[in-house]
Structures are given as C-alpha cells and as structure tokens.
Design an enzyme around this catalytic site. Structure first.
Site, PDB file in Angstrom:
ATOM      1  N   TRP A   1       5.681   2.779 -10.961  1.00  0.00           N
ATOM      2  CA  TRP A   1       5.979   4.443 -11.161  1.00  0.00           C
ATOM      3  C   TRP A   1       5.327   5.441 -11.693  1.00  0.00           C
ATOM      4  O   TRP A   1       4.216   4.956 -12.423  1.00  0.00           O
ATOM      5  CB  TRP A   1       6.170   2.781 -12.828  1.00  0.00           C
TER       6      TRP A   1
ATOM      7  N   ASP B   1       4.029  -6.348 -16.234  1.00  0.00           N
ATOM      8  CA  ASP B   1       5.119  -4.944 -16.807  1.00  0.00           C
ATOM      9  C   ASP B   1       6.619  -5.570 -16.572  1.00  0.00           C
ATOM     10  O   ASP B   1       6.895  -5.640 -15.411  1.00  0.00           O
ATOM     11  CB  ASP B   1       4.663  -4.018 -15.801  1.00  0.00           C
TER      12      ASP B   1
ATOM     13  N   LYS C   1      16.078  -1.428 -21.221  1.00  0.00           N
ATOM     14  CA  LYS C   1      16.587  -1.041 -20.190  1.00  0.00           C
ATOM     15  C   LYS C   1      17.919  -2.591 -20.585  1.00  0.00           C
ATOM     16  O   LYS C   1      19.363  -2.821 -20.373  1.00  0.00           O
ATOM     17  CB  LYS C   1      16.274  -1.566 -19.348  1.00  0.00           C
TER      18      LYS C   1
END
Length: 411
Positions: A140, A221, A257
């Site tokens: 990311w 993560d 999310k």
C-alpha cells in the site's frame, strides 16, 4: 513589499505537492463528464447499483446509541474506549487466545488502520532496538510514508512475481533470511493490497518459522478481516499462528472495510507481549505517543463497533452482511474472468479468480492503463490495480472491452 516574498506571503516558496496517486484517481474521475465513466481506484465497497453501503447492523447500532439518553460526549481516555479495545483484541486474536487470558496484550484505539500503524511505528522508533522495517514489494502506497515519517528505516522484501502474477515465495524467504536479526517485518494479515495475492497456510507456517528463528518482529496490517474470504476466523489465521507460538507481535486493525465505517476512522493497535507486566509498561508508553498527537480518539465509531461486537444477535447479523460483501466481490472476479475468456482476450487471466480481497493486480502496464482511461473512461492506479468492489454485473462488460482493446492494441 518584502523583496524576499514577492507576493507578500512568507510561504510563497512552498512547492505545490503532487496529488496522492490513489486519491488523485478520484479527482480525475470527478472531472470526467462521460456517462460511462468508471472509478476502480479507491478501495471502498459499492453495491451492485454502484452506491456506497451502510450496513443495516451499523444503522441499528447507531439508532441504539442515539436513543440512549445516558450517552454523553465526554473525552475518552487516551487509549480509547476500553470495551472497544477488549473486543477488538478478541476479534483478531480469537476469543480463546491465551495472550488475552494472560493479560499479555496492550491494545489502544487508533484512527483506523493508518493511525494504528502510525502509533505502532512511533512506539517502535522510540523503544525498539532495531529501527528497520521490511515492507513487501509492492505494498500500500501509504506504508513507506507512515514508517519513514515515524523514524524507521524502510527496506523491502520481494513479494509479488509479475511473471506468474502470484507470490514470489522463494524471493520472500531469501530476503527475510538475509534481514538483520531483530528487524521488523510488515505483513498483510490477508487480502494483500495491492496485489490480492496471499501466502497459503503452509507458506505462512514457513514464514513464521523463518521469522522466529531469526528473531524478526512481525507487524501485521489487518485491514480486511472477514472481508477477504467472508470468514472472520479464516482471515485472522496468519496473525493467530504467530500468537500461538508464544512470541511477540504487533497488529493494526481497521474497521473501514469490514464494517463499512470508512469515514468514522475506527481502528486498533494490539501489541502481544511475553508478560502482563511488559504489556502494562508498553501501554503506558503508547499513551505518551498518542497524547501529543491527538490527545484521545473519537467516541462515535468505536461505540458502533463495541455495540455490534458485544451483542450476539448483532454480531451474527454483521457476519451475514460481511459475507454478502465478500461474496459479491468474489462473484465479480468470476464474472470478469468469464467475460474476458468469452472475448478471447489474449493472456492467462486466471489470477483474477486466484487473488483475494478488494483488489486485483491486473498485470496491465502504465500505457494500457492510460489508454483505458482515455478511450474508455475507466480510472485506476497506474500500476494496474483495480478495486473489484467498484464493479457490478452492469459494468464488467465495459471493463472487459477496455482490457481486451488495451492488451490487443498495446503490447
């Protein structure tokens, strides 16, 4: 007029910064007036109708909170909402985790995944002896920035193999094997962003053995728990493996999310330690990281999460809605793969159905992406990453046409 500041501002020498590569895609998309435009850049879930989704269970939880006259808007403690922290640790580590039972986990509420990573990074830069973190290539786009600005030296390990559009497992093991003892390693718990390529459980076990033998410190993560496979437990297996061996690790969680709480900025950082005494000392230092940064976190989003996680009926309703989101994304993968095959598009597109989570790394190059934007008004990051959650059965044929044209016209 001061000659050093021709336009009268002491900031006139400030250089205009470039657009964020991911958020910049949306800026360009918003300027496009075409009726067929499609934004596959930003990682946010959309319904089949292309609309943002607020989960029913989230609306229910909010209603309960709003209707409760005893609720006030007082400051939370520095570490956040205690109930939220306890339930978040349980969600990622497992209800029966020995680390939780033995009080060896320090958990603090953070500002979604980004904020939780930043707290962890600042803590490591101050209190950990090896200030180097290894991140996968690719990862990311915000990861290197977060760790660098916190004061860690960022190095990389091989992860994605463009040839197979899968995992470069050999390269990963070689690079971690060559890392200095004690280095921190960033691991995506599941649904690797941007590639959608995850190690198998057997591969995770090999990664765990290698990291533990070298004393490498895992920093997970976890942005997609439950959102990747549809199962909260399956998506946390990588983290739980590293906790089960009694070793130490860090895990950043985001509810953006999996609960659709993007703009509420709800997350947590848990650090699993060897003893309860160390955990309590670590928590005291995490407070010193947070206090000068933003004092304490917001109350609303964390209260929504806690309301859902503590009530068995609401929790069950959440898992059903979560699985429906995950299943829709999986069905979009299948549909895109089938549609490309029907068109006889050159190349092997099986990676679309092998990859998991919100994103697919298409393997399209920068020129092909630019062509698709110009000719078909389809917006995505220049590395060819598309958000599967932004697709619908209505837009898949348009995307397939664009991919077909791009790969046949631009090699």
């Amino acid at each position: 007029m001061n000659s050093q500041h021709p336009d009268g501002s002491v900031f006139s020498n400030v250089v205009r910064a470039p657009e964020d590569p991911i958020l910049g895609v949306t800026v360009a998309y918003n300027k496009d007036t075409s009726p067929i435009k499609l934004n596959l850049g930003v990682g946010a879930y959309r319904t089949e109708e292309g609309k943002p989704l607020v989960l029913n269970v989230v609306r229910r939880a909010e209603q309960l909170l709003v209707n409760d006259p005893s609720r006030v808007k007082e400051y939370l403690p520095i570490v956040g909402l205690a109930e939220f922290n306890k339930l978040s640790a349980k969600l990622i580590l497992g209800a029966d985790s020995p680390a939780i039972r033995e009080n060896r986990v320090a958990t603090v509420q953070g500002l979604s995944g980004t904020g939780s990573l930043r707290i962890g990074a600042e803590f490591l830069a101050r209190h950990y002896y090896e200030r180097t973190i290894y991140i996968p290539v690719p990862t990311w786009g915000n990861h290197p920035k977060i760790f660098t600005i916190a004061g860690l030296a960022v190095k990389t390990y091989r992860y994605y193999d463009p040839e197979t559009r899968g995992l470069d497992f050999k390269g990963l093991l070689e690079d971690l094997g060559a890392a200095p003892s004690g280095a921190v390693v960033l691991l995506h718990a599941c649904a690797h962003n941007p590639t959608g390529v995850d190690p198998t459980l057997e591969q995770w076990e090999q990664i765990r053995q290698l990291m533990r033998s070298k004393g490498l410190l895992p920093f997970f993560d976890s942005a997609y728990q439950g959102f990747a496979s549809g199962s909260l437990d399956a998506d946390a297996q990588s983290v739980r493996m590293f906790v089960a061996d009694g070793g130490e690790c860090l895990a950043a969680q985001s509810y953006a999310k999996n609960m659709g709480l993007y703009g509420e900025r709800v997350g947590a950082l848990s650090i699993v330690l060897k003893t309860a005494d160390v955990a309590s000392k670590v928590e005291s230092q995490l407070k010193l990281v947070i206090r000068p940064m933003y004092s304490n976190p917001p109350i609303h989003g964390a209260s929504i999460v806690a309301t859902i996680l503590k009530d068995s009926d609401m929790y069950k309703e959440w898992t059903v809605e979560l699985k429906a989101m995950a299943d829709r994304i999986i069905s979009m993968r299948q549909l895109l793969f089938d549609t490309l095959r029907e068109r006889g598009t050159p190349g092997d597109w099986s990676h679309i159905i092998k990859q998991i989570g919100m994103f697919t790394f298409t393997g399209l190059n920068t020129e092909q992406v630019a062509f698709m934007t110009k000719e078909y008004h389809i917006y995505m990051t220049s590395d060819g990453r598309i958000s599967m959650a932004g697709l619908s059965s209505r837009t898949v044929p348009h995307l397939a046409d664009a991919i077909h044209a791009a790969v046949t016209r631009i090699p």
